[in-house]
Write a protein that holds these residues in place. Structure first.
Motif, PDB file in Angstrom:
ATOM      1  N   SER A 124       0.827  -1.200   0.000  1.00 56.39           N
ATOM      2  CA  SER A 124       0.000   0.000   0.000  1.00 56.39           C
ATOM      3  C   SER A 124       0.867   1.257   0.000  1.00 56.39           C
ATOM      4  CB  SER A 124      -0.919  -0.015   1.229  1.00 56.39           C
ATOM      5  OG  SER A 124      -1.671   1.167   1.317  1.00 56.39           O
ATOM      6  N   GLN A 125       1.917   1.249   0.831  1.00 57.33           N
ATOM      7  CA  GLN A 125       2.836   2.379   0.896  1.00 57.33           C
ATOM      8  C   GLN A 125       3.559   2.571  -0.438  1.00 57.33           C
ATOM      9  OE1 GLN A 125       3.417   4.336   3.953  1.00 57.33           O
ATOM     10  NE2 GLN A 125       4.143   5.661   2.308  1.00 57.33           N
ATOM     11  N   MET A 126       3.960   1.478  -1.048  1.00 53.23           N
ATOM     12  CA  MET A 126       4.666   1.544  -2.331  1.00 53.23           C
ATOM     13  C   MET A 126       3.765   2.121  -3.426  1.00 53.23           C
ATOM     14  SD  MET A 126       6.108  -1.627  -4.571  1.00 53.23           S
ATOM     15  CE  MET A 126       4.416  -2.187  -4.836  1.00 53.23           C
ATOM     16  N   LEU A 127       2.516   1.653  -3.510  1.00 49.49           N
ATOM     17  CA  LEU A 127       1.587   2.170  -4.514  1.00 49.49           C
ATOM     18  C   LEU A 127       1.342   3.661  -4.322  1.00 49.49           C
ATOM     19  CD1 LEU A 127      -1.071  -0.691  -4.722  1.00 49.49           C
ATOM     20  CD2 LEU A 127       0.478   0.055  -6.545  1.00 49.49           C
ATOM     21  N   SER A 128       1.267   4.080  -3.070  1.00 46.66           N
ATOM     22  CA  SER A 128       1.083   5.500  -2.793  1.00 46.66           C
ATOM     23  C   SER A 128       2.261   6.316  -3.309  1.00 46.66           C
ATOM     24  CB  SER A 128       0.915   5.714  -1.281  1.00 46.66           C
ATOM     25  OG  SER A 128       1.005   7.091  -0.961  1.00 46.66           O
ATOM     26  N   GLY A 129       3.466   5.841  -3.002  1.00 42.41           N
ATOM     27  CA  GLY A 129       4.655   6.570  -3.439  1.00 42.41           C
ATOM     28  C   GLY A 129       4.800   6.640  -4.946  1.00 42.41           C
ATOM     29  N   MET A 130       4.474   5.548  -5.627  1.00 46.81           N
ATOM     30  CA  MET A 130       4.636   5.510  -7.079  1.00 46.81           C
ATOM     31  C   MET A 130       3.542   6.256  -7.823  1.00 46.81           C
ATOM     32  SD  MET A 130       5.923   1.566  -7.670  1.00 46.81           S
ATOM     33  CE  MET A 130       6.284   1.808  -9.415  1.00 46.81           C
ATOM     34  N   SER A 131       2.344   6.330  -7.230  1.00 48.62           N
ATOM     35  CA  SER A 131       1.205   6.935  -7.933  1.00 48.62           C
ATOM     36  C   SER A 131       0.939   8.371  -7.513  1.00 48.62           C
ATOM     37  CB  SER A 131      -0.056   6.116  -7.670  1.00 48.62           C
ATOM     38  OG  SER A 131      -0.455   6.231  -6.309  1.00 48.62           O
ATOM     39  N   ARG A 132       1.472   8.776  -6.365  1.00 49.32           N
ATOM     40  CA  ARG A 132       1.157  10.065  -5.745  1.00 49.32           C
ATOM     41  C   ARG A 132      -0.307  10.166  -5.369  1.00 49.32           C
ATOM     42  NH1 ARG A 132       4.808  11.046  -3.173  1.00 49.32           N
ATOM     43  NH2 ARG A 132       3.992  13.134  -2.755  1.00 49.32           N
ATOM     44  N   GLY A 133      -0.973   9.035  -5.256  1.00 44.88           N
ATOM     45  CA  GLY A 133      -2.328   8.984  -4.718  1.00 44.88           C
ATOM     46  C   GLY A 133      -2.264   8.278  -3.386  1.00 44.88           C
ATOM     47  N   ALA A 134      -3.378   7.720  -2.951  1.00 51.08           N
ATOM     48  CA  ALA A 134      -3.382   6.920  -1.724  1.00 51.08           C
ATOM     49  C   ALA A 134      -3.406   5.451  -2.106  1.00 51.08           C
ATOM     50  CB  ALA A 134      -4.603   7.270  -0.863  1.00 51.08           C
ATOM     51  N   GLY A 135      -2.494   4.676  -1.552  1.00 44.49           N
ATOM     52  CA  GLY A 135      -2.475   3.244  -1.788  1.00 44.49           C
ATOM     53  C   GLY A 135      -3.464   2.566  -0.859  1.00 44.49           C
ATOM     54  N   LEU A 136      -4.228   1.636  -1.403  1.00 47.05           N
ATOM     55  CA  LEU A 136      -5.306   1.011  -0.641  1.00 47.05           C
ATOM     56  C   LEU A 136      -5.244  -0.499  -0.811  1.00 47.05           C
ATOM     57  CD1 LEU A 136      -8.991   2.149  -0.525  1.00 47.05           C
ATOM     58  CD2 LEU A 136      -8.467  -0.110  -1.438  1.00 47.05           C
ATOM     59  N   VAL A 137      -5.351  -1.224   0.303  1.00 50.39           N
ATOM     60  CA  VAL A 137      -5.378  -2.684   0.266  1.00 50.39           C
ATOM     61  C   VAL A 137      -6.500  -3.172   1.176  1.00 50.39           C
ATOM     62  CG1 VAL A 137      -4.151  -4.812   0.799  1.00 50.39           C
ATOM     63  CG2 VAL A 137      -2.911  -2.906  -0.202  1.00 50.39           C
ATOM     64  N   VAL A 138      -7.282  -4.108   0.692  1.00 47.85           N
ATOM     65  CA  VAL A 138      -8.290  -4.774   1.511  1.00 47.85           C
ATOM     66  C   VAL A 138      -7.890  -6.234   1.617  1.00 47.85           C
ATOM     67  CG1 VAL A 138     -10.713  -5.345   1.810  1.00 47.85           C
ATOM     68  CG2 VAL A 138     -10.081  -3.233   0.659  1.00 47.85           C
ATOM     69  N   ALA A 139      -7.755  -6.719   2.851  1.00 49.40           N
ATOM     70  CA  ALA A 139      -7.400  -8.109   3.076  1.00 49.40           C
ATOM     71  C   ALA A 139      -8.574  -8.827   3.721  1.00 49.40           C
ATOM     72  CB  ALA A 139      -6.168  -8.196   3.988  1.00 49.40           C
ATOM     73  N   ALA A 140      -9.087  -9.827   3.052  1.00 45.73           N
ATOM     74  CA  ALA A 140     -10.170 -10.639   3.617  1.00 45.73           C
ATOM     75  C   ALA A 140      -9.547 -11.840   4.303  1.00 45.73           C
ATOM     76  CB  ALA A 140     -11.124 -11.092   2.518  1.00 45.73           C
ATOM     77  N   SER A 321      -6.370 -19.893  -6.325  1.00 42.85           N
ATOM     78  CA  SER A 321      -6.941 -18.904  -7.259  1.00 42.85           C
ATOM     79  C   SER A 321      -8.219 -18.261  -6.743  1.00 42.85           C
ATOM     80  CB  SER A 321      -7.212 -19.541  -8.638  1.00 42.85           C
ATOM     81  OG  SER A 321      -5.998 -19.941  -9.232  1.00 42.85           O
ATOM     82  N   ARG A 322      -8.434 -18.302  -5.425  1.00 45.57           N
ATOM     83  CA  ARG A 322      -9.581 -17.602  -4.843  1.00 45.57           C
ATOM     84  C   ARG A 322      -9.203 -16.150  -4.566  1.00 45.57           C
ATOM     85  NH1 ARG A 322     -10.694 -21.579   0.137  1.00 45.57           N
ATOM     86  NH2 ARG A 322      -8.473 -21.075   0.332  1.00 45.57           N
ATOM     87  N   VAL A 323     -10.126 -15.231  -4.815  1.00 47.33           N
ATOM     88  CA  VAL A 323      -9.891 -13.821  -4.493  1.00 47.33           C
ATOM     89  C   VAL A 323      -9.921 -13.672  -2.980  1.00 47.33           C
ATOM     90  CG1 VAL A 323     -10.796 -11.473  -4.654  1.00 47.33           C
ATOM     91  CG2 VAL A 323     -10.856 -12.967  -6.657  1.00 47.33           C
ATOM     92  N   VAL A 324      -8.804 -13.250  -2.397  1.00 48.20           N
ATOM     93  CA  VAL A 324      -8.719 -13.092  -0.947  1.00 48.20           C
ATOM     94  C   VAL A 324      -8.465 -11.653  -0.544  1.00 48.20           C
ATOM     95  CG1 VAL A 324      -8.020 -15.464  -0.478  1.00 48.20           C
ATOM     96  CG2 VAL A 324      -6.269 -13.754  -1.018  1.00 48.20           C
ATOM     97  N   GLY A 325      -8.430 -10.757  -1.520  1.00 50.77           N
ATOM     98  CA  GLY A 325      -8.222  -9.357  -1.202  1.00 50.77           C
ATOM     99  C   GLY A 325      -8.168  -8.526  -2.463  1.00 50.77           C
ATOM    100  N   ALA A 326      -7.991  -7.231  -2.272  1.00 50.67           N
ATOM    101  CA  ALA A 326      -7.906  -6.310  -3.402  1.00 50.67           C
ATOM    102  C   ALA A 326      -6.940  -5.189  -3.052  1.00 50.67           C
ATOM    103  CB  ALA A 326      -9.280  -5.738  -3.722  1.00 50.67           C
ATOM    104  N   LEU A 327      -6.294  -4.657  -4.055  1.00 51.02           N
ATOM    105  CA  LEU A 327      -5.396  -3.524  -3.830  1.00 51.02           C
ATOM    106  C   LEU A 327      -5.567  -2.527  -4.955  1.00 51.02           C
ATOM    107  CD1 LEU A 327      -2.786  -3.804  -5.946  1.00 51.02           C
ATOM    108  CD2 LEU A 327      -2.147  -5.597  -4.354  1.00 51.02           C
ATOM    109  N   GLY A 328      -5.200  -1.301  -4.684  1.00 49.15           N
ATOM    110  CA  GLY A 328      -5.357  -0.292  -5.725  1.00 49.15           C
ATOM    111  C   GLY A 328      -4.916   1.076  -5.278  1.00 49.15           C
ATOM    112  N   VAL A 329      -5.327   2.058  -6.061  1.00 46.77           N
ATOM    113  CA  VAL A 329      -4.994   3.463  -5.820  1.00 46.77           C
ATOM    114  C   VAL A 329      -6.278   4.268  -5.865  1.00 46.77           C
ATOM    115  CG1 VAL A 329      -3.825   5.505  -6.760  1.00 46.77           C
ATOM    116  CG2 VAL A 329      -2.656   3.280  -6.759  1.00 46.77           C
ATOM    117  N   ILE A 330      -6.427   5.156  -4.893  1.00 40.91           N
ATOM    118  CA  ILE A 330      -7.577   6.046  -4.882  1.00 40.91           C
ATOM    119  C   ILE A 330      -7.071   7.482  -4.926  1.00 40.91           C
ATOM    120  CG2 ILE A 330      -7.736   6.115  -2.351  1.00 40.91           C
ATOM    121  CD1 ILE A 330     -10.784   6.205  -2.701  1.00 40.91           C
ATOM    122  N   GLY A 331      -7.787   8.310  -5.649  1.00 40.27           N
ATOM    123  CA  GLY A 331      -7.354   9.693  -5.788  1.00 40.27           C
ATOM    124  C   GLY A 331      -8.397  10.508  -6.522  1.00 40.27           C
ATOM    125  N   PRO A 332      -8.031  11.713  -6.948  1.00 43.03           N
ATOM    126  CA  PRO A 332      -8.973  12.553  -7.679  1.00 43.03           C
ATOM    127  C   PRO A 332      -9.287  11.960  -9.046  1.00 43.03           C
ATOM    128  CG  PRO A 332      -6.777  13.496  -7.748  1.00 43.03           C
ATOM    129  CD  PRO A 332      -6.707  12.346  -6.798  1.00 43.03           C
TER     130      PRO A 332
END
Length: 356
Positions: A124-140, A321-332
């Motif tokens: 999450s921290q890495m995605l934030s730094g690379m995108s200049r947005g907020a890095g977001l991870v959901v872990a189920a 191969s089950r979806v156990v979480g999601a990650l991404g970038v949120i921003g404007p």
């Protein structure tokens, strides 16, 4: 993804209209400012007068693709226009070798000897730094096999239930105890649970204990039986599993270059939404809806609709191969989608590989 409305819009645009529309969107994604007809006429490869450009802009407004934020201003893309641009015109970039190496090294380093949550926090921290947005991870966490459960008495009517999963994650919850519970009964309930939860997910453990209900009543007294039920129920989410965990890093990035009070209010809405745990599973549902990266612009993303933010999200999967979480970038809404989509996609693939 295709959309009949977009296809119709695309067919109605000639080359000149497409060039003008793309110039307006490109300018918005780059600078965030409205683009006027005079400046547009200078930027276009073909020699067009400002009056001709204004006529085309009027047609684009009629299609709902652009709008004027105020009188005598230039034009900005609407949410519909951004979606049209992303689906019809956007050319995805590719990660540079340096970016791939950065993601590879970061995920592998954080995944070596760390808990899953630590690895996801670093991602999450890495995605934030690379995108200049907020890095977001959901872990189920409800699919993680369990290793150990223990009750630690804090007060006569309260105990700490400690749940350890096989990947090293530790969860603590306060459990209200029935009156009169003794230390030996807490240990008896812990021993019974540990005999039946090892290697099972929480949902599987609950099913197994339910199957052994008659045996449980015979083996345990009434108070210990109640503790067994409480020990599993305290972690239950809506689906009988551990609740999802949200990790967000880089919120300060969203405040950069924001000065308008209206934009600050939108960000306040976003931060409030990020604190609301009730909607976390919606993010997993969004990610599961597609096989790869999905882009949600403004109100398309119901979870963050009040803030008008955009979300680029991809699922990651376990060894089955089950979806156990999601990650991404949120921003404007003026995220650099062409760059962020491959970044999110590659990171999700790397996390999936680490979980196999």
């Amino acid at each position: 993804m295709t959309n009949p409305v977009f296809d119709q819009n695309l067919q109605s645009l000639d080359v000149r209209s497409r060039d003008i529309f793309r110039a307006i969107v490109d300018s918005y994604l780059r600078d965030g400012e409205p683009l006027g007809s005079r400046n547009l006429s200078r930027m276009l490869p073909a020699s067009l007068s400002p009056a001709t450009v204004r006529n085309v802009m009027s047609d684009l407004e009629q299609l709902g693709l652009i709008y004027a934020p105020h009188i005598s201003a230039g034009r900005l893309p609407t949410q519909k226009g951004l979606r049209f641009f992303v689906d019809a015109f956007m050319e995805l970039g590719d990660l540079s070798e340096e970016e791939r190496r950065t993601i590879d090294a970061q995920v592998k380093a954080s995944g070596s000897g760390s808990t899953l949550e630590q690895m996801l926090t670093e991602a999450s921290q890495m995605l934030s730094g690379m995108s200049r947005g907020a890095g977001l991870v959901v872990a189920a966490k409800n699919e993680v096999p369990l290793k150990h459960l223990e009750f630690i008495q804090l007060e006569p009517t309260r105990a700490l239930a400690v749940l350890v999963s096989q990947n090293g994650d530790v969860e603590n919850r306060i459990v209200e105890l029935p009156p009169g519970v003794t230390t030996s009964q807490l240990m008896e309930a812990s021993n019974f649970l540990n005999a039946h939860i090892v290697g099972r997910t929480l949902a599987e453990a609950r099913a197994e204990v339910a199957r052994l209900k008659a045996q449980t009543k015979t083996a345990l007294d009434a108070l210990s039986q109640d503790l067994v039920d409480k020990g599993l129920a305290v972690w239950s989410g809506g689906d009988g599993g551990l609740p999802a965990t949200l990790i967000v890093r880089g919120r300060a990035n969203l405040l950069e270059n924001v000065t308008a009070e209206a934009d600050i209010q939108l960000l306040r809405h976003l931060f409030e939404d990020l604190e609301t745990k009730d909607g976390l599973m919606q993010l997993l549902d969004l990610a599961e809806g597609g096989s790869g990266v999905r882009i949600f612009i403004g109100s398309e993303n119901k979870l963050f609709s009040l803030s008008g933010s955009s979300l680029v999200v991809a699922p990651y999967r376990d060894k089955d191969s089950r979806v156990v979480g999601a990650l991404g970038v949120i921003g404007p809404t003026r995220l650099n989608y062409a760059r962020i989509v491959p970044m999110v996609d590659y990171t999700a693939q790397m996390i999936s590989r680490m979980l196999r």
